[in-house]
Design an enzyme around this catalytic site. Structure first.
Site, PDB file in Angstrom:
ATOM      1  N   LYS A 161      -3.504 -10.243  -7.430  1.00  0.00           N
ATOM      2  CA  LYS A 161      -4.574 -10.301  -6.711  1.00  0.00           C
ATOM      3  C   LYS A 161      -5.727  -9.484  -7.178  1.00  0.00           C
ATOM      4  CE  LYS A 161      -5.601  -8.740  -2.409  1.00  0.00           C
ATOM      5  NZ  LYS A 161      -6.850  -8.649  -1.356  1.00  0.00           N
TER       6      LYS A 161
ATOM      7  N   LYS B  68     -10.415  -4.753  -4.795  1.00  0.00           N
ATOM      8  CA  LYS B  68     -11.617  -3.901  -5.230  1.00  0.00           C
ATOM      9  C   LYS B  68     -10.912  -2.485  -5.422  1.00  0.00           C
ATOM     10  CE  LYS B  68     -13.080  -4.381  -0.375  1.00  0.00           C
ATOM     11  NZ  LYS B  68     -11.994  -3.803   0.448  1.00  0.00           N
TER      12      LYS B  68
ATOM     13  N   LYS C  26       0.684  -1.134   0.063  1.00  0.00           N
ATOM     14  CA  LYS C  26       0.137   0.021   0.091  1.00  0.00           C
ATOM     15  C   LYS C  26       1.018   1.257   0.141  1.00  0.00           C
ATOM     16  CE  LYS C  26      -4.165  -1.777   0.181  1.00  0.00           C
ATOM     17  NZ  LYS C  26      -5.465  -1.773   0.435  1.00  0.00           N
TER      18      LYS C  26
HETATM   19  P1  ATP Z   1      -8.144  -3.330  -1.067  1.00  0.00           P
HETATM   20  O1  ATP Z   1      -8.168  -3.334  -2.772  1.00  0.00           O
HETATM   21  O2  ATP Z   1      -9.179  -2.206  -0.492  1.00  0.00           O
HETATM   22  O3  ATP Z   1      -7.064  -3.464  -0.635  1.00  0.00           O
HETATM   23  P2  ATP Z   1      -9.223  -5.837  -1.261  1.00  0.00           P
HETATM   24  O4  ATP Z   1     -10.159  -6.116  -2.691  1.00  0.00           O
HETATM   25  O5  ATP Z   1      -7.703  -6.273  -1.608  1.00  0.00           O
HETATM   26  O6  ATP Z   1      -9.126  -4.539  -0.905  1.00  0.00           O
HETATM   27  P3  ATP Z   1      -9.949  -6.531   1.376  1.00  0.00           P
HETATM   28  O7  ATP Z   1     -11.088  -5.726   1.632  1.00  0.00           O
HETATM   29  O8  ATP Z   1      -8.285  -6.394   1.625  1.00  0.00           O
HETATM   30  O9  ATP Z   1     -10.196  -6.905  -0.160  1.00  0.00           O
HETATM   31  O10 ATP Z   1     -10.161  -8.152   1.647  1.00  0.00           O
HETATM   32  C1  ATP Z   1     -11.446  -8.512   2.306  1.00  0.00           C
HETATM   33  C2  ATP Z   1     -11.505  -9.981   2.446  1.00  0.00           C
HETATM   34  O11 ATP Z   1     -11.459 -10.734   1.307  1.00  0.00           O
HETATM   35  C3  ATP Z   1      -9.920 -10.727   3.194  1.00  0.00           C
HETATM   36  O12 ATP Z   1     -10.307 -11.581   3.886  1.00  0.00           O
HETATM   37  C4  ATP Z   1      -9.263 -11.017   1.845  1.00  0.00           C
HETATM   38  O13 ATP Z   1      -8.383 -11.924   1.975  1.00  0.00           O
HETATM   39  C5  ATP Z   1     -10.278 -11.673   1.035  1.00  0.00           C
HETATM   40  N1  ATP Z   1      -9.947 -11.200  -0.637  1.00  0.00           N
HETATM   41  C6  ATP Z   1      -9.929  -9.960  -1.026  1.00  0.00           C
HETATM   42  N2  ATP Z   1      -9.393 -10.242  -2.337  1.00  0.00           N
HETATM   43  C7  ATP Z   1      -9.368 -11.499  -2.581  1.00  0.00           C
HETATM   44  C8  ATP Z   1      -8.970 -12.552  -3.645  1.00  0.00           C
HETATM   45  N3  ATP Z   1      -8.696 -11.849  -4.684  1.00  0.00           N
HETATM   46  N4  ATP Z   1      -9.094 -13.675  -3.488  1.00  0.00           N
HETATM   47  C9  ATP Z   1      -9.474 -14.240  -2.350  1.00  0.00           C
HETATM   48  N5  ATP Z   1      -9.637 -13.570  -1.144  1.00  0.00           N
HETATM   49  C10 ATP Z   1      -9.732 -12.174  -1.203  1.00  0.00           C
END
Ligand code: ATP
Ligand code: LTN
Length: 336
Positions: free
Chosen positions: A200, A203, A118
């Site tokens: 990954k 969002k 980040k």
């Molecule tokens: P940001 O982009 O704001 O960092 P993010 O989309 O990566 O957010 P988080 O809010 O950090 O998602 O994650 C929410 C939950 O969903 C966590 O438990 C995370 O491990 C899971 N998660 C998020 N993205 C994935 C993914 N691509 N595959 C599997 N699990 C995910």
């Protein structure tokens, strides 16, 4: 609270309202939350205080928080069985986070992968909140004497640091906190971007083609899958290091349809990637259709959503007050 709820083990998990929820949020997290909600005493949070570690537009944040609540329920989380709430509505999270900050070391925070990622992405705003993010997450988890934390693979390190902080605190003051375990799904723990499958699906990703959103229209979803990156072979085979794009699509198809990797390989034997991508797209459209429709209905019912988050905050406040009082007493704060 009935006696059964007291006997059940406790689960806590949360997602930041930092963007629209994705297929990754659903398959990596929320889908498992739903499966766990019969067996455990579950707290599912919308962690808005974590979201502001990255600059947010206020009206977007407010809208996304409410939409996220609607999507939690539409994904199958029953507000009667689970405590669903917004983090900033329960001040105990911020209060315990401050205390835990004082039991969290600079060195261990510096090693957090999410902090490094980040900071690289937000080089103009590497604020103290981004750095101490894990102490707030530890507070979320430890406030409820959580046994299990269902998360995707990327969050394992944060659950581990939570255990280290809890152990350090317990080492000084006795057995105050229960040590939580991460609970990571076998398939779907890491859904990758459709356009850059080495990253990954996230969002807050800037490349919209790489992400499938829960609220996306069927046409858009189909289009994204047609454009998904594969490789120059034409063989549907599971091999994440050699064939990251195809393996990611197989994971998605497997969770959406229940088929094993072996069954998928057989289904697409001798067929091109074109057919495969269309089929994966169709399975996701059907998986998300009822969720999107129900979420749209709930988003229109503001009164209902308000009643859910208010009740959730009350339940969570009641459940967390006891442990915070105990912590304050242990560290030597004068009782109010
Ligand atoms: P940001 O982009 O704001 O960092 P993010 O989309 O990566 O957010 P988080 O809010 O950090 O998602 O994650 C929410 C939950 O969903 C966590 O438990 C995370 O491990 C899971 N998660 C998020 N993205 C994935 C993914 N691509 N595959 C599997 N699990 C995910
Ligand atoms: N850090 C997590 C979100 C999160 C969380 C939590 C997950 C905040 N507090 C407590 C599980 C338990 C993330 O970025 N996905």
């Amino acid at each position: 609270m009935d006696e059964k709820a007291i006997e059940k083990k406790t689960i806590f998990s949360g997602i930041q309202p930092s963007g629209e929820l994705t297929l990754g949020s659903y398959l990596g997290a929320i889908k498992n939350w739903v499966e766990l909600s019969d067996t455990y005493n579950c707290y599912y949070c919308i962690v808005d205080m974590h979201a502001i570690t990255v600059r947010q537009n206020p009206s977007d944040l407010r809208r996304r928080t409410l939409h996220q609540l609607a999507q939690y329920i539409a994904c199958g989380l029953d507000p009667m069985k689970n405590t669903i709430f917004i983090q900033s509505h329960v001040p105990a999270h911020a209060e315990l986070a401050w205390v835990l900050n004082c039991y969290t070391m600079f060195g261990e925070l510096s090693r957090m992968t999410q902090f490094k990622d980040k900071s690289a992405k937000n080089a103009d705003n590497i604020n103290a909140g981004l750095f101490t993010y894990p102490a707030l997450m530890a507070a979320d988890i430890l406030l409820y004497q959580t046994d299990l934390v269902p998360v995707g693979e990327d969050q394992k390190q944060h659950v581990e640091i939570t255990r280290d902080i809890a152990q350090r605190f317990n080492g000084v003051y006795g057995e105050v906190f229960r040590l939580p375990e991460p609970y990571i799904p076998k398939v779907g723990a890491r859904i990758m971007s459709l356009t850059s499958p080495e990253n990954k699906m996230s969002k807050s990703d800037k490349d919209p083609g790489g992400c499938i959103y829960i609220m996306q229209s069927p046409d858009d979803i189909t289009r994204c899958f047609k454009r998904a990156v594969t490789d120059c072979e034409t063989c549907v085979r599971f091999d994440p290091s050699d064939k990251p794009g195809v393996s990611n699509l197989m994971q998605i198809y497997s969770v959406a349809t229940g088929a094993s990797f072996g069954e998928i390989e057989k289904e697409f034997e001798g067929k091109g990637y074109g057919d495969f991508k269309v089929k994966v797209g169709e399975s996701v459209v059907e998986l998300l259709r009822p969720i999107r429709e129900e979420a749209e209905r709930l988003i229109a019912d503001k009164t209902y959503l308000e009643s859910i988050y208010k009740e959730g905050a009350e339940k969570a406040s009641r459940a967390s007050a006891k442990i915070l009082r105990k912590v304050y007493k242990k560290i030597g704060f004068v009782e109010r």
